[in-house]
Design a protein around this motif. Structure first.
Motif, PDB file in Angstrom:
ATOM      1  N   ARG A 126      46.676 -10.301-103.444  1.00 19.51           N
ATOM      2  CA  ARG A 126      45.484 -11.155-103.326  1.00 19.51           C
ATOM      3  C   ARG A 126      44.229 -10.307-103.146  1.00 19.51           C
ATOM      4  O   ARG A 126      43.218 -10.510-103.809  1.00 19.51           O
ATOM      5  CB  ARG A 126      45.615 -12.092-102.121  1.00 19.51           C
ATOM      6  CG  ARG A 126      46.541 -13.249-102.297  1.00 19.51           C
ATOM      7  CD  ARG A 126      46.580 -14.035-100.989  1.00 19.51           C
ATOM      8  NE  ARG A 126      47.436 -15.199-101.082  1.00 19.51           N
ATOM      9  CZ  ARG A 126      47.735 -15.968-100.043  1.00 19.51           C
ATOM     10  NH1 ARG A 126      47.242 -15.699 -98.848  1.00 19.51           N
ATOM     11  NH2 ARG A 126      48.511 -17.011-100.192  1.00 19.51           N
ATOM     12  N   SER A 129      43.361  -8.182-106.235  1.00 24.17           N
ATOM     13  CA  SER A 129      42.816  -8.943-107.360  1.00 24.17           C
ATOM     14  C   SER A 129      41.308  -9.137-107.231  1.00 24.17           C
ATOM     15  O   SER A 129      40.587  -9.105-108.226  1.00 24.17           O
ATOM     16  CB  SER A 129      43.519 -10.297-107.488  1.00 24.17           C
ATOM     17  OG  SER A 129      43.165 -11.152-106.415  1.00 24.17           O
ATOM     18  N   PHE A 134      40.292  -7.964-110.988  1.00 26.03           N
ATOM     19  CA  PHE A 134      41.255  -8.192-112.058  1.00 26.03           C
ATOM     20  C   PHE A 134      40.636  -9.085-113.121  1.00 26.03           C
ATOM     21  O   PHE A 134      39.989 -10.086-112.812  1.00 26.03           O
ATOM     22  CB  PHE A 134      42.523  -8.858-111.515  1.00 26.03           C
ATOM     23  CG  PHE A 134      43.410  -7.934-110.716  1.00 26.03           C
ATOM     24  CD1 PHE A 134      43.042  -6.650-110.383  1.00 26.03           C
ATOM     25  CD2 PHE A 134      44.650  -8.379-110.289  1.00 26.03           C
ATOM     26  CE1 PHE A 134      43.869  -5.811-109.657  1.00 26.03           C
ATOM     27  CE2 PHE A 134      45.487  -7.556-109.553  1.00 26.03           C
ATOM     28  CZ  PHE A 134      45.096  -6.275-109.242  1.00 26.03           C
ATOM     29  N   ASP A 139      46.548  -7.125-115.365  1.00 29.29           N
ATOM     30  CA  ASP A 139      46.183  -6.408-114.144  1.00 29.29           C
ATOM     31  C   ASP A 139      47.143  -6.747-113.004  1.00 29.29           C
ATOM     32  O   ASP A 139      47.530  -5.875-112.229  1.00 29.29           O
ATOM     33  CB  ASP A 139      44.746  -6.733-113.736  1.00 29.29           C
ATOM     34  CG  ASP A 139      43.723  -6.223-114.740  1.00 29.29           C
ATOM     35  OD1 ASP A 139      44.014  -5.235-115.440  1.00 29.29           O
ATOM     36  OD2 ASP A 139      42.629  -6.825-114.821  1.00 29.29           O
ATOM     37  N   PHE A 140      47.525  -8.009-112.903  1.00 32.74           N
ATOM     38  CA  PHE A 140      48.499  -8.424-111.891  1.00 32.74           C
ATOM     39  C   PHE A 140      49.853  -7.765-112.161  1.00 32.74           C
ATOM     40  O   PHE A 140      50.505  -7.285-111.242  1.00 32.74           O
ATOM     41  CB  PHE A 140      48.661  -9.948-111.872  1.00 32.74           C
ATOM     42  CG  PHE A 140      47.552 -10.675-111.201  1.00 32.74           C
ATOM     43  CD1 PHE A 140      47.559 -10.856-109.824  1.00 32.74           C
ATOM     44  CD2 PHE A 140      46.487 -11.179-111.931  1.00 32.74           C
ATOM     45  CE1 PHE A 140      46.531 -11.534-109.189  1.00 32.74           C
ATOM     46  CE2 PHE A 140      45.458 -11.852-111.310  1.00 32.74           C
ATOM     47  CZ  PHE A 140      45.468 -12.029-109.940  1.00 32.74           C
TER      48      PHE A 140
END
Length: 160
Positions: A126, A129, A134, A139-140
């Motif tokens: 979290r 990001s 992100f 990206d995650f």
């Protein structure tokens, strides 16, 4: 230490005691001139460095802001506030240990990410990001893959 009663410079320490937490010294003193007794307290005065933001502005270090960096991503996660406070204390000790007058906000963010990674992987993702801005799902995936790789390496080390 000046006597608060007569202003004389000549006072003697009669007794010294450290408080239960170990961070304050209580001293009983006696004035050589007027013979009156009084108590003084001695504590370390620590100054946190100024935080240099990305745009170059500077602001005072805030423990509350640092703590908020943890509580937002940890919202509704099974992590106690005691662990959060410990993580905040760890970061503050490292900063104080450097003895510098300024710290880049980016360094603080990286320190928060490191502590969140230890505390809770979901909160870490979290925070990352937002912090790393992100742009898409890839990206995650990259962060999750990195977490998974690190977890596997740690598991392999403990099994050997």
């Amino acid at each position: 230490m000046k006597c608060p009663f007569c202003g004389a410079d000549d006072t003697q320490v009669i007794d010294s005691r450290v408080n239960d937490e170990g961070d304050t010294i209580r001293r009983r003193r006696r004035c050589a001139s007027c013979e009156k007794r009084f108590t003084t307290y001695e504590t370390a005065e620590l100054h946190m460095p100024q935080v240099v933001k990305q745009n170059g502005t500077r602001e005072e270090f805030s423990r509350d802001k640092l703590r908020l960096s943890f509580t937002r991503p940890l919202h509704k996660r099974p992590v106690s506030m005691e662990l959060v406070d410990r993580a905040v204390d760890n970061i503050m000790q490292k900063i104080l240990g450097r003895g510098e007058r300024e710290i880049q906000s980016r360094e603080l963010g990286e320190a928060v990410m490191l502590e969140l990674r230890r505390l809770d992987k979901v909160a870490y993702i979290r925070f990352a990001s937002i912090y790393r801005s992100f742009q898409d799902v890839d990206d995650f995936h990259d962060v999750i893959r990195d977490l998974d790789t690190t977890a596997r390496r740690n598991t392999d080390k403990t099994e050997k």
